[in-house]
Design a protein around this motif. Structure first.
Motif, PDB file in Angstrom:
ATOM      1  N   LEU A  64      30.153 -14.207   1.618  1.00  0.00           N
ATOM      2  CA  LEU A  64      29.683 -14.890   0.409  1.00  0.00           C
ATOM      3  C   LEU A  64      28.978 -13.922  -0.534  1.00  0.00           C
ATOM      4  O   LEU A  64      29.118 -14.013  -1.767  1.00  0.00           O
ATOM      5  N   TYR A  65      28.213 -13.007   0.041  1.00  0.00           N
ATOM      6  CA  TYR A  65      27.548 -11.970  -0.762  1.00  0.00           C
ATOM      7  C   TYR A  65      28.589 -11.183  -1.564  1.00  0.00           C
ATOM      8  O   TYR A  65      28.415 -10.926  -2.754  1.00  0.00           O
ATOM      9  N   GLU A  66      29.670 -10.808  -0.908  1.00  0.00           N
ATOM     10  CA  GLU A  66      30.751 -10.072  -1.577  1.00  0.00           C
ATOM     11  C   GLU A  66      31.405 -10.931  -2.664  1.00  0.00           C
ATOM     12  O   GLU A  66      31.703 -10.450  -3.760  1.00  0.00           O
ATOM     13  N   GLN A  67      31.633 -12.205  -2.365  1.00  0.00           N
ATOM     14  CA  GLN A  67      32.283 -13.087  -3.332  1.00  0.00           C
ATOM     15  C   GLN A  67      31.423 -13.280  -4.568  1.00  0.00           C
ATOM     16  O   GLN A  67      31.910 -13.205  -5.704  1.00  0.00           O
ATOM     17  N   PHE A  68      30.136 -13.559  -4.370  1.00  0.00           N
ATOM     18  CA  PHE A  68      29.232 -13.722  -5.509  1.00  0.00           C
ATOM     19  C   PHE A  68      29.178 -12.447  -6.352  1.00  0.00           C
ATOM     20  O   PHE A  68      29.153 -12.497  -7.585  1.00  0.00           O
ATOM     21  N   SER A  69      29.154 -11.315  -5.683  1.00  0.00           N
ATOM     22  CA  SER A  69      29.107 -10.027  -6.394  1.00  0.00           C
ATOM     23  C   SER A  69      30.352  -9.820  -7.245  1.00  0.00           C
ATOM     24  O   SER A  69      30.272  -9.362  -8.388  1.00  0.00           O
ATOM     25  N   ARG A  70      31.521 -10.178  -6.677  1.00  0.00           N
ATOM     26  CA  ARG A  70      32.770 -10.037  -7.437  1.00  0.00           C
ATOM     27  C   ARG A  70      32.802 -10.993  -8.631  1.00  0.00           C
ATOM     28  O   ARG A  70      33.201 -10.611  -9.737  1.00  0.00           O
ATOM     29  N   ILE A  71      32.381 -12.233  -8.424  1.00  0.00           N
ATOM     30  CA  ILE A  71      32.375 -13.220  -9.509  1.00  0.00           C
ATOM     31  C   ILE A  71      31.479 -12.761 -10.656  1.00  0.00           C
ATOM     32  O   ILE A  71      31.812 -12.915 -11.837  1.00  0.00           O
ATOM     33  N   LEU A  72      30.360 -12.163 -10.295  1.00  0.00           N
ATOM     34  CA  LEU A  72      29.401 -11.699 -11.306  1.00  0.00           C
ATOM     35  C   LEU A  72      29.700 -10.276 -11.780  1.00  0.00           C
ATOM     36  O   LEU A  72      28.957  -9.721 -12.584  1.00  0.00           O
TER      37      LEU A  72
END
Length: 220
Positions: free
Chosen positions: A96-104
């Motif tokens: 999830l940390y990776e996903q949020f980082s990619r989205i942002l």
């Protein structure tokens, strides 16, 4: 709302870590036997003492990320087994940390986010913007907390705030069982509420006095 404000306040990495933790089942494990449960409590409590369950999540994250070498999951699995953490939930937390980082569209040099790399107040102000319904003030007369809607609530016994009794708190989870419990909480200052939700606040003026020097009425 939390992550957008966190970006403006310069606390995006710790906010992503905390928001990822809040999106999964608690990765901390507590064995069923009394001895194992007490060992787990001591282990998790050793990362506390911040008057903030959110910072406890960050401390836990930093601890296992320092063990993970970035290539093999085996070191992380061993760390989790030793420190009473659920390995798959920690994996989900990192995903999830990776996903949020990619989205942002952001990237951080290290998974580890040292406590001295950001302002703690700014992180809690960002979190407050997403959990206004979890704001509560201490009711000294009744030994509880009063939520925004007037409902009585109590700090969760396992919270980092248990036994500390701050005046104002914000909670990411309000859980109703035998009582209404405030879970995943942190101490806040009341002026932060006005900063985040000025238009939602009601105001009361009292103790008006005439200031003869300045030529107008002053009130609190």
């Amino acid at each position: 709302a939390v992550l957008l404000r966190a970006r403006r306040l310069g606390v995006l990495q710790p906010a992503i870590i905390v928001c990822s933790a809040l999106s999964i089942q608690d990765p901390r494990l507590y064995p069923s036997d009394d001895e194992g449960r007490e060992k787990a409590r001591r282990k998790h409590k050793s990362l506390g003492g911040h008057k903030s369950d959110f910072l406890c999540y960050l401390a836990e994250w930093n601890a296992f990320c320092r063990e993970w070498n970035g290539t093999s999951w085996n070191s992380l699995r061993k760390y989790c087994e030793k420190n009473y953490l659920h390995f798959l939930r920690c994996r989900e937390w990192m995903d999830l940390y990776e996903q949020f980082s990619r989205i942002l569209k952001t990237h951080f040099e290290s998974y580890v986010c040292p406590f001295n790399s950001f302002h703690r107040d700014s992180l809690h102000i960002a979190l407050l913007s997403g959990f206004l319904g979890g704001v509560a003030q201490r009711d000294r007369d009744n030994g509880c907390y009063r939520l925004v809607g007037g409902k009585d609530a109590y700090l969760f016994p396992g919270s980092d705030l248990a036994g500390k009794f701050p005046e104002f708190v914000v909670s990411a989870e309000v859980r109703e069982t035998s009582r209404v419990f405030l879970n995943k909480s942190a101490e806040i200052l009341p002026e932060w509420i006005i900063k985040v939700a000025k238009d939602f606040c009601s105001y009361r003026w009292f103790d008006p006095k005439w200031n003869s020097v300045r030529g107008f009425v002053e009130a609190l």
